[in-house]
Design an enzyme around this catalytic site. Structure first.
Site, PDB file in Angstrom:
ATOM      1  N   GLU A 100       3.136   8.109 -11.571  1.00  0.00           N
ATOM      2  CA  GLU A 100       3.329   6.570 -11.505  1.00  0.00           C
ATOM      3  C   GLU A 100       3.573   6.485 -13.102  1.00  0.00           C
ATOM      4  O   GLU A 100       4.120   5.449 -13.661  1.00  0.00           O
ATOM      5  CB  GLU A 100       1.951   5.748 -11.483  1.00  0.00           C
ATOM      6  CG  GLU A 100       1.562   5.570 -10.137  1.00  0.00           C
ATOM      7  CD  GLU A 100       0.948   6.962  -9.425  1.00  0.00           C
ATOM      8  OE1 GLU A 100       0.776   7.426 -10.106  1.00  0.00           O
ATOM      9  OE2 GLU A 100       0.924   6.870  -7.922  1.00  0.00           O
ATOM     10  N   PHE A 128      -2.217  11.170   0.685  1.00  0.00           N
ATOM     11  CA  PHE A 128      -0.819  11.418   0.167  1.00  0.00           C
ATOM     12  C   PHE A 128      -1.041  12.858  -0.538  1.00  0.00           C
ATOM     13  O   PHE A 128       0.069  13.620  -0.576  1.00  0.00           O
ATOM     14  CB  PHE A 128      -0.349  10.405  -0.888  1.00  0.00           C
ATOM     15  CG  PHE A 128       0.235   9.081  -0.218  1.00  0.00           C
ATOM     16  CD1 PHE A 128      -0.441   8.218   0.628  1.00  0.00           C
ATOM     17  CD2 PHE A 128       1.615   9.048  -0.387  1.00  0.00           C
ATOM     18  CE1 PHE A 128       0.361   7.204   1.057  1.00  0.00           C
ATOM     19  CE2 PHE A 128       2.329   8.186   0.033  1.00  0.00           C
ATOM     20  CZ  PHE A 128       1.580   7.215   0.745  1.00  0.00           C
ATOM     21  N   GLU A 156       1.653  16.127  -1.358  1.00  0.00           N
ATOM     22  CA  GLU A 156       1.666  16.962  -2.579  1.00  0.00           C
ATOM     23  C   GLU A 156       1.360  18.230  -2.449  1.00  0.00           C
ATOM     24  O   GLU A 156       1.993  19.103  -3.047  1.00  0.00           O
ATOM     25  CB  GLU A 156       0.835  16.022  -3.679  1.00  0.00           C
ATOM     26  CG  GLU A 156       1.512  14.821  -3.795  1.00  0.00           C
ATOM     27  CD  GLU A 156       0.778  13.682  -4.630  1.00  0.00           C
ATOM     28  OE1 GLU A 156       1.316  12.775  -5.281  1.00  0.00           O
ATOM     29  OE2 GLU A 156      -0.556  13.602  -4.440  1.00  0.00           O
TER      30      GLU A 156
END
Lengths: 367, 367
Positions: A167, A245, A250
């Site tokens: 982010e 996620f 990842e």
């Protein structure tokens, strides 16, 4: 003889200390103020709150909360792109001196989704966008991942100044917390009223953007990586979930090739104040995670609640039970700073010396 | 006799406690991590760092830090306007259900400054902009002002959810931390290379925007207002300065008319960790402020370092001296939570009981 003369004074002093300690535990706790930044467990990447939607333009006149495309999507994306590159440059500053053309980046995004029904989207849809925005970011030892710890992880990463989360990258900043979906056979090409949450026939549509973002970011990190997980989730929601996620996009994409390699995965496991602990390092889902990390050839460490994060957690929830003593201590430290009072440990010290004095006095009286 | 038998054991135990207390003060302090959000004293509203500026377009290709207009000014302003109204609605949500036309707001701003040399700007320049953006905000009991405490005041206001600062309003969000200046006889109408910091012949040009913003915001608040000041500034820079924005544009414009009135001014005076205290409530410049507030007919309160802000200050600077004990206590609280150890006060308690036991034992040996 000594027992008779000294027992009660000493006991009285000791009891005074105990009462004083309790007294200080209760005192100075003022009525709670309306302060709470956000919950540790806040996990919101999109913004899809559904309400009754009137059949009118939700982007003009009276505000209507919809679960459709965010009004001003294009303007917000382009504005954020300029802001990221020309004001708070964040991690970008370290990696990139050539600026990118914000209109070009927006157009790459728009080509991927405009006029396209939501259920026809899959991960390859956004390939061009991430190729343009994310491929040149290479965090070394500073890549940070999170699951169930959105707010704290980002306070800690500090806009890429301490660590770099997905982010904190331009690619994610441009779209974070926005909602969008294309609309076929429509002059605008976006549906501003209603975006489906999921498609039965295509499970990838909903995770396409953040899935590919996560995968691309995970492929870019090298050296040590940091993973902030939540050990206070409820029983059905573990710190490491195989459908997260992190697990899906990842961890499997950390690089293992010779030249640019992830070396170690450092888990920071947080436990929110006022919420029972579900898992600690070395327990339950953390064991599964450790196995997976080691199978892939990386070193693994796990630390419960690093110091740096405790104060941040209590800063956000300073009325929580675990934060009360520290809060009182801080009050005392600042009172000492302000009014020159003795520090918190010193009253006990003086009382101990006083106890010693009384004991010696009793002894002197006896000899 | 007793002295001989009991003096050394008791002294040893007392010394052990003292050493233990010191030991715990030193222990668990790990090497500092590179974590610091920002300084309390950060006071930056604009972004005007000057470097050597090459004679080329700074908004295309290689990034060049200039002190001219922020590249993408228009796009950033319009994007922020949409974002404010359609995503994180903040205080706007409470006051306004009609959304505003972002292009119209930008155009009002642009009319005020484009093609206009910086030194011809004065406060009336931005009247139309603030009339459109700020006049309809009416914070009741939640208006917050700050001087020398930018970062902490805004963490505390929490984007308008706890308190409302000027910077939480749409009018300010759209321009905050941007730089701009018009350029006459120019096709673009903005100078992207160099904005003057001040004009000798017109002192108002530099404060025009934020001055009128502050004045307009101050005119809008009613009930209790909160002012976060910094009591740790250096000797030349007091907590309340008569040349501050607060003194010049805000305090003189608090409303005193019958119907909508400011009732009380609550000062929150902060003292940064690791920096000496310059002023406390009731001292030096705070006395001047109290006089001014009371002269204008408002009640006045002043509180040094409210609890809620101490943890936030230490969250940002957790290696500071004043934060060390609380940090150690938090570590102990979390260790207790994690591993079921006794709480921080209890070791001293057990040692005290042990001292008592030794004293009694000595006494028993004597009798």
């Amino acid at each position: 003889m000594l027992m008779q003369r000294c027992f009660w004074p000493v006991l009285f002093i000791l009891l005074s200390i105990i009462v004083d300690i309790d007294g200080r535990q209760q005192s100075k706790i003022q009525p709670p103020m309306p302060f709470k930044l956000s919950h540790l467990t806040s996990n919101q990447r999109g913004n899809r709150q559904s309400t009754e939607v009137q059949q009118m333009n939700p982007c003009n006149g009276t505000y209507i909360r919809t679960n459709g495309t965010t009004c001003g999507l294009k303007e917000i994306i382009i504005g954020r792109c300029y802001q990221y590159q020309y004001t708070n440059r964040g991690p970008y500053f370290n990696y990139q001196t050539n600026t990118k053309d914000c209109t070009e980046l927006y157009e790459a995004f728009e080509r991927a989704v405009r006029y396209k029904p939501f259920c026809e989207i899959n991960m390859s849809t956004y390939e061009e966008y991430f190729k343009l925005t994310l491929k040149d970011i290479k965090p070394i030892d500073r890549g940070m991942f999170w699951s169930g710890t959105n707010m704290i992880a980002h306070i800690y990463s500090n806009n890429g100044h301490n660590y770099i989360t997905l982010e904190d990258t331009l690619a994610a900043v441009m779209l974070n917390q926005l909602t969008w979906c294309g609309k076929a056979n429509d002059s605008i090409g976006f549906d501003y009223v209603n975006c489906p949450g999921a498609c039965e026939e295509n499970p990838w549509s909903d995770v396409a953007f953040w899935g590919l973002a996560s995968k691309t970011f995970a492929e870019s990190v090298t050296g040590e990586v940091h993973v902030v997980l939540n050990g206070s989730r409820d029983a059905t929601d573990l710190a490491f979930r195989t459908d997260s996620f992190f697990a899906k996009f990842e961890l499997p994409n950390f690089r293992r090739d010779q030249q640019f390699n992830v070396i170690r995965v450092n888990v920071l496991l947080l436990h929110s104040p006022d919420i029972p602990i579900r898992e600690k390092c070395g327990e339950k889902s953390l064991l599964i995670l450790e196995d997976l990390v080691r199978q892939r050839g990386f070193d693994y460490t796990c630390e419960d609640d690093p110091d740096a994060l405790l104060m941040i957690m209590c800063g956000n929830e300073y009325n929580a039970r675990e934060c009360q003593v520290a809060r009182r201590i801080l009050r005392q430290e600042w009172d000492a700073k302000l009014f020159g009072q003795s520090l918190q440990n010193q009253p006990e010290l003086f009382l101990l010396i006083f106890v010693l004095f009384i004991v010696m006095l009793c002894a002197a009286l006896l000899t």
